[in-house]
Design an enzyme around this catalytic site. Structure first.
Site, PDB file in Angstrom:
ATOM      1  N   TYR A 197      -0.996 -31.893  15.909  1.00  0.00           N
ATOM      2  CA  TYR A 197      -0.073 -32.160  14.783  1.00  0.00           C
ATOM      3  C   TYR A 197      -0.683 -31.159  13.731  1.00  0.00           C
ATOM      4  O   TYR A 197       0.064 -30.311  12.942  1.00  0.00           O
ATOM      5  CB  TYR A 197      -0.349 -33.705  14.326  1.00  0.00           C
ATOM      6  CG  TYR A 197       0.399 -33.808  12.824  1.00  0.00           C
ATOM      7  CD1 TYR A 197       1.656 -33.720  12.601  1.00  0.00           C
ATOM      8  CD2 TYR A 197      -0.685 -34.173  11.759  1.00  0.00           C
ATOM      9  CE1 TYR A 197       2.145 -33.838  11.366  1.00  0.00           C
ATOM     10  CE2 TYR A 197       0.001 -34.129  10.500  1.00  0.00           C
ATOM     11  CZ  TYR A 197       1.109 -33.808  10.348  1.00  0.00           C
ATOM     12  OH  TYR A 197       1.774 -34.266   8.898  1.00  0.00           O
ATOM     13  N   SER A 216       0.390 -30.589   4.843  1.00  0.00           N
ATOM     14  CA  SER A 216      -0.562 -31.708   4.754  1.00  0.00           C
ATOM     15  C   SER A 216      -1.875 -31.361   4.396  1.00  0.00           C
ATOM     16  O   SER A 216      -2.370 -30.182   4.642  1.00  0.00           O
ATOM     17  CB  SER A 216      -0.390 -32.244   6.065  1.00  0.00           C
ATOM     18  OG  SER A 216      -1.462 -33.274   6.246  1.00  0.00           O
ATOM     19  N   LYS A 239       1.222 -28.002  11.526  1.00  0.00           N
ATOM     20  CA  LYS A 239       1.424 -27.424  10.079  1.00  0.00           C
ATOM     21  C   LYS A 239       0.623 -26.265   9.798  1.00  0.00           C
ATOM     22  O   LYS A 239       1.332 -25.395   8.652  1.00  0.00           O
ATOM     23  CB  LYS A 239       0.640 -28.865   9.303  1.00  0.00           C
ATOM     24  CG  LYS A 239       1.273 -30.052   9.365  1.00  0.00           C
ATOM     25  CD  LYS A 239       2.761 -30.177   8.851  1.00  0.00           C
ATOM     26  CE  LYS A 239       3.702 -31.253   9.162  1.00  0.00           C
ATOM     27  NZ  LYS A 239       5.072 -31.195   8.966  1.00  0.00           N
TER      28      LYS A 239
HETATM   29  P1  NAD Z   1       9.075 -39.446   9.104  1.00  0.00           P
HETATM   30  O1  NAD Z   1       8.841 -39.480  10.522  1.00  0.00           O
HETATM   31  O2  NAD Z   1       9.239 -40.810   8.285  1.00  0.00           O
HETATM   32  O3  NAD Z   1      10.291 -38.478   8.888  1.00  0.00           O
HETATM   33  C1  NAD Z   1      10.384 -37.123   9.532  1.00  0.00           C
HETATM   34  C2  NAD Z   1      11.910 -37.405   9.796  1.00  0.00           C
HETATM   35  O4  NAD Z   1      12.139 -36.201  10.790  1.00  0.00           O
HETATM   36  C3  NAD Z   1      12.113 -38.487  10.626  1.00  0.00           C
HETATM   37  O5  NAD Z   1      13.427 -38.935   9.957  1.00  0.00           O
HETATM   38  C4  NAD Z   1      12.780 -37.997  11.944  1.00  0.00           C
HETATM   39  O6  NAD Z   1      13.703 -38.675  12.784  1.00  0.00           O
HETATM   40  C5  NAD Z   1      13.053 -36.774  11.660  1.00  0.00           C
HETATM   41  N1  NAD Z   1      12.854 -35.765  12.780  1.00  0.00           N
HETATM   42  C6  NAD Z   1      11.732 -35.341  13.458  1.00  0.00           C
HETATM   43  N2  NAD Z   1      12.260 -34.463  14.334  1.00  0.00           N
HETATM   44  C7  NAD Z   1      13.358 -33.809  14.160  1.00  0.00           C
HETATM   45  C8  NAD Z   1      14.330 -33.051  14.882  1.00  0.00           C
HETATM   46  N3  NAD Z   1      13.745 -31.906  15.492  1.00  0.00           N
HETATM   47  N4  NAD Z   1      15.465 -32.779  14.250  1.00  0.00           N
HETATM   48  C9  NAD Z   1      15.893 -33.481  13.161  1.00  0.00           C
HETATM   49  N5  NAD Z   1      15.134 -34.649  12.554  1.00  0.00           N
HETATM   50  C10 NAD Z   1      13.864 -34.606  13.059  1.00  0.00           C
HETATM   51  O7  NAD Z   1       7.572 -38.885   8.196  1.00  0.00           O
HETATM   52  P2  NAD Z   1       7.454 -38.745   6.682  1.00  0.00           P
HETATM   53  O8  NAD Z   1       6.183 -39.452   6.481  1.00  0.00           O
HETATM   54  O9  NAD Z   1       8.672 -39.245   6.075  1.00  0.00           O
HETATM   55  O10 NAD Z   1       6.820 -37.320   6.705  1.00  0.00           O
HETATM   56  C11 NAD Z   1       7.751 -35.962   6.229  1.00  0.00           C
HETATM   57  C12 NAD Z   1       7.165 -34.865   6.762  1.00  0.00           C
HETATM   58  O11 NAD Z   1       5.773 -34.850   5.587  1.00  0.00           O
HETATM   59  C13 NAD Z   1       6.604 -34.636   7.808  1.00  0.00           C
HETATM   60  O12 NAD Z   1       6.701 -33.029   8.441  1.00  0.00           O
HETATM   61  C14 NAD Z   1       5.295 -34.762   7.835  1.00  0.00           C
HETATM   62  O13 NAD Z   1       4.475 -34.167   8.776  1.00  0.00           O
HETATM   63  C15 NAD Z   1       4.930 -34.337   6.357  1.00  0.00           C
HETATM   64  N6  NAD Z   1       3.597 -35.234   6.022  1.00  0.00           N
HETATM   65  C16 NAD Z   1       3.745 -36.511   5.995  1.00  0.00           C
HETATM   66  C17 NAD Z   1       2.565 -37.190   5.521  1.00  0.00           C
HETATM   67  C18 NAD Z   1       2.481 -38.668   5.648  1.00  0.00           C
HETATM   68  O14 NAD Z   1       1.224 -39.134   5.373  1.00  0.00           O
HETATM   69  N7  NAD Z   1       3.559 -39.266   5.709  1.00  0.00           N
HETATM   70  C19 NAD Z   1       1.372 -36.701   5.171  1.00  0.00           C
HETATM   71  C20 NAD Z   1       1.403 -35.211   5.210  1.00  0.00           C
HETATM   72  C21 NAD Z   1       2.678 -34.447   5.536  1.00  0.00           C
HETATM   73  C1  UD1 Z   2      -4.344 -39.527   8.734  1.00  0.00           C
HETATM   74  C2  UD1 Z   2      -4.100 -38.342   9.730  1.00  0.00           C
HETATM   75  C3  UD1 Z   2      -3.960 -37.110   8.961  1.00  0.00           C
HETATM   76  C4  UD1 Z   2      -2.773 -37.039   8.089  1.00  0.00           C
HETATM   77  C5  UD1 Z   2      -2.775 -38.515   7.157  1.00  0.00           C
HETATM   78  C6  UD1 Z   2      -1.584 -38.445   6.142  1.00  0.00           C
HETATM   79  C7  UD1 Z   2      -5.582 -39.031  11.448  1.00  0.00           C
HETATM   80  C8  UD1 Z   2      -6.977 -39.125  12.225  1.00  0.00           C
HETATM   81  N1  UD1 Z   2      -5.516 -38.374  10.449  1.00  0.00           N
HETATM   82  O1  UD1 Z   2      -5.340 -39.193   7.842  1.00  0.00           O
HETATM   83  O2  UD1 Z   2      -3.804 -36.184   9.811  1.00  0.00           O
HETATM   84  O3  UD1 Z   2      -2.460 -35.829   7.484  1.00  0.00           O
HETATM   85  O4  UD1 Z   2      -2.900 -39.396   7.836  1.00  0.00           O
HETATM   86  O5  UD1 Z   2      -0.550 -39.071   6.982  1.00  0.00           O
HETATM   87  O6  UD1 Z   2      -4.879 -40.046  11.928  1.00  0.00           O
HETATM   88  N2  UD1 Z   2      -8.466 -46.688   8.038  1.00  0.00           N
HETATM   89  C9  UD1 Z   2      -9.006 -47.729   8.582  1.00  0.00           C
HETATM   90  N3  UD1 Z   2      -8.150 -48.709   9.380  1.00  0.00           N
HETATM   91  C10 UD1 Z   2      -6.891 -48.355   9.953  1.00  0.00           C
HETATM   92  C11 UD1 Z   2      -6.378 -47.005   9.556  1.00  0.00           C
HETATM   93  C12 UD1 Z   2      -7.113 -46.253   8.539  1.00  0.00           C
HETATM   94  O7  UD1 Z   2     -10.211 -48.247   7.925  1.00  0.00           O
HETATM   95  O8  UD1 Z   2      -6.545 -49.210  10.545  1.00  0.00           O
HETATM   96  C13 UD1 Z   2      -9.071 -45.852   7.270  1.00  0.00           C
HETATM   97  C14 UD1 Z   2      -9.218 -44.430   7.751  1.00  0.00           C
HETATM   98  O9  UD1 Z   2     -10.595 -44.635   8.343  1.00  0.00           O
HETATM   99  C15 UD1 Z   2      -9.264 -43.667   6.544  1.00  0.00           C
HETATM  100  C16 UD1 Z   2      -8.280 -44.314   5.506  1.00  0.00           C
HETATM  101  O10 UD1 Z   2      -8.090 -45.914   6.153  1.00  0.00           O
HETATM  102  O11 UD1 Z   2     -10.662 -43.700   5.743  1.00  0.00           O
HETATM  103  C17 UD1 Z   2      -7.023 -43.668   5.495  1.00  0.00           C
HETATM  104  O12 UD1 Z   2      -6.625 -43.706   7.038  1.00  0.00           O
HETATM  105  P1  UD1 Z   2      -5.145 -43.010   7.256  1.00  0.00           P
HETATM  106  O13 UD1 Z   2      -3.932 -43.999   6.322  1.00  0.00           O
HETATM  107  O14 UD1 Z   2      -4.823 -42.884   8.776  1.00  0.00           O
HETATM  108  O15 UD1 Z   2      -4.908 -41.512   6.554  1.00  0.00           O
HETATM  109  P2  UD1 Z   2      -5.856 -40.250   6.798  1.00  0.00           P
HETATM  110  O16 UD1 Z   2      -7.317 -40.740   7.531  1.00  0.00           O
HETATM  111  O17 UD1 Z   2      -6.164 -39.431   5.666  1.00  0.00           O
END
Ligand code: NAD
Ligand code: UD1
Length: 353
Positions: free
Chosen positions: A157, A132, A161
């Site tokens: 969290y 991330s 990572k």
């Molecule tokens: P998500 O929660 O939709 O998907 C994660 C999946 O992993 C879920 O389906 C959950 O049921 C499964 N899971 C969790 N723990 C498990 C375990 N112990 N065994 C088996 N399955 C398990 O999240 P996502 O948004 O699809 O994210 C996927 C990956 O990307 C995650 O590792 C997340 O940290 C990373 N990531 C997400 C974002 C984002 O903004 N969505 C940003 C950066 C990194």
């Molecule tokens: C969040 C996570 C970060 C993760 C990233 C992608 C936090 C503190 N950080 O960051 O660890 O890697 O998501 O999944 O949660 N915002 C509003 N109102 C809201 C929600 C968000 O104004 O209700 C604003 C935030 O201040 C920010 C932007 O929208 O400026 C995006 O927010 P968000 O979607 O939570 O992503 P990140 O802040 O990048």
């Protein structure tokens, strides 16, 4: 006659029922890979797996299993000829990780360790890890490059990572057979254009786009904008939003690179373009025709004013670039929300809402 049948490669996708995992499975199947999903459904629905099959017209092997369950992993590796793994499984709610640090370290770190042990023991040493943008301190000038400073995470969290990256890096250093790709995602939003799969957060969303979508559908009254006094053109926070289908295609590009290289490498998956909170609101309103009421509130603790990626390394080495624009992201987020007002609608907490 003598011809060589093209071997179909099998990809293990942990967390494949989740938001990014389900979109990546679609992209993999459409690119000719076979897919094996492991997901314990702690934050997802088995319906996502059905929908992946519906979109692609192909079957996937699905195991409702915890990735920390080593015996189950062994059985899966014995049953399938797995060439590589994409490791999405993990818990990802920042606030929850502050409340439940042990659960986050246990789940996210031991998933990574158990999976890599099983892969090593079954001779499969190709892994892509979901990292991330949160691993960057954000103190370097923008855009963030893969060699920008990391560490100093503000929550458990983020540390999971950072630590998982370190574990994988050390593993690749100790055994040169491994190919390890660390992909640092910026802010994935949007959904598959079919509206069949998308993001289905538990309870009240923490992230911006799912929150806006739930305001639009009437589940939440208004958006709380976290601060308008940042040093940005409109005062609100700027992020690098990327369509989840672009993120998915980035994984297919990453597989091709991974199979041809050994060692460890890290790539940003972002667009390189920053948008403010109010840019998102305006684009969403324009594309959907739905008004998003909002109020300006206090800053959220731990938020940086501006983060966006340099996508140059991914473009140069993986040959990958994001294609969708912000309007596409808003249109597809809304299409998913409209067609599935309660998400997949089959989790215990959904019926309590
Ligand atoms: P998500 O929660 O939709 O998907 C994660 C999946 O992993 C879920 O389906 C959950 O049921 C499964 N899971 C969790 N723990 C498990 C375990 N112990 N065994 C088996 N399955 C398990 O999240 P996502 O948004 O699809 O994210 C996927 C990956 O990307 C995650 O590792 C997340 O940290 C990373 N990531 C997400 C974002 C984002 O903004 N969505 C940003 C950066 C990194
Ligand atoms: C969040 C996570 C970060 C993760 C990233 C992608 C936090 C503190 N950080 O960051 O660890 O890697 O998501 O999944 O949660 N915002 C509003 N109102 C809201 C929600 C968000 O104004 O209700 C604003 C935030 O201040 C920010 C932007 O929208 O400026 C995006 O927010 P968000 O979607 O939570 O992503 P990140 O802040 O990048």
């Amino acid at each position: 006659m003598g011809f060589l049948a093209k071997k179909i490669m099998t990809v293990l996708v942990t967390g494949g029922a989740g938001f990014i995992g389900s979109h990546t499975c679609v992209e993999l199947l459409n690119s000719g890979y076979d897919v094996v999903i492991i997901d314990n459904l702690v934050n997802s629905s088995a319906k996502a797996v059905d929908r992946i099959e519906q979109i692609t017209g192909k079957k996937v092997a699905f195991y409702e299993v915890d990735v920390r369950n080593r015996a189950a992993l062994d059985r899966i590796f014995e049953r399938h000829a797995i060439s590589c793994a994409i490791h999405f499984a993990g818990l990802k709610a920042v606030g929850e990780s502050v409340q439940m640090p042990l659960e986050y370290y246990d789940n996210n770190l031991f998933c990574t360790v158990r999976l890599c042990e099983a892969m090593r023991d079954h001779g499969c040493k190709n892994i892509i890890f979901s990292s991330s943008a949160t691993v960057y301190t954000g103190t370097d000038p923008m855009p963030l490059r893969e060699d920008s400073i990391t560490g100093g995470c503000t929550n458990p969290y983020g540390w999971t990572k950072y630590m998982s990256e370190q574990i994988l890096r050390d593993m690749a250093k100790a055994d040169s057979d491994w190919s390890v790709l660390l992909l640092r995602y910026f802010n994935p939003i949007g959904a598959h254009p079919s509206g069949l799969i998308g993001e289905d957060p538990r309870g009240i969303p923490n992230n911006l786009m799912p929150y806006i979508s739930q305001v639009a559908i009437g589940r939440l009254p208004y958006l709380n904008v976290f601060g308008d006094d940042y040093d940005t053109p409109d005062g609100t926070g700027i992020r690098d939003y990327i369509h989840v289908c672009d993120l998915a295609s980035g994984h297919v590009a990453a597989i091709r690179y991974m199979l041809e290289h050994r060692g460890e490498s890290v790539f940003n998956l972002g667009t390189g373009q920053g948008y403010s909170v109010l840019d998102i609101v305006k684009s969403f309103e324009r594309v959907t025709g739905v008004k998003i009421p909002y109020k300006i509130g206090a800053r959220r603790a731990g938020d940086l004013p501006v983060t966006y990626a340099s996508p140059d390394k991914s473009a140069a080495i993986l040959g990958w670039k994001a294609k969708y624009d912000l309007d596409d992201m808003c249109r597809d987020s809304w299409n998913w929300q409209k067609k599935n007002p309660n998400g997949y609608g089959d989790r215990a907490q959904d019926s309590q809402e």
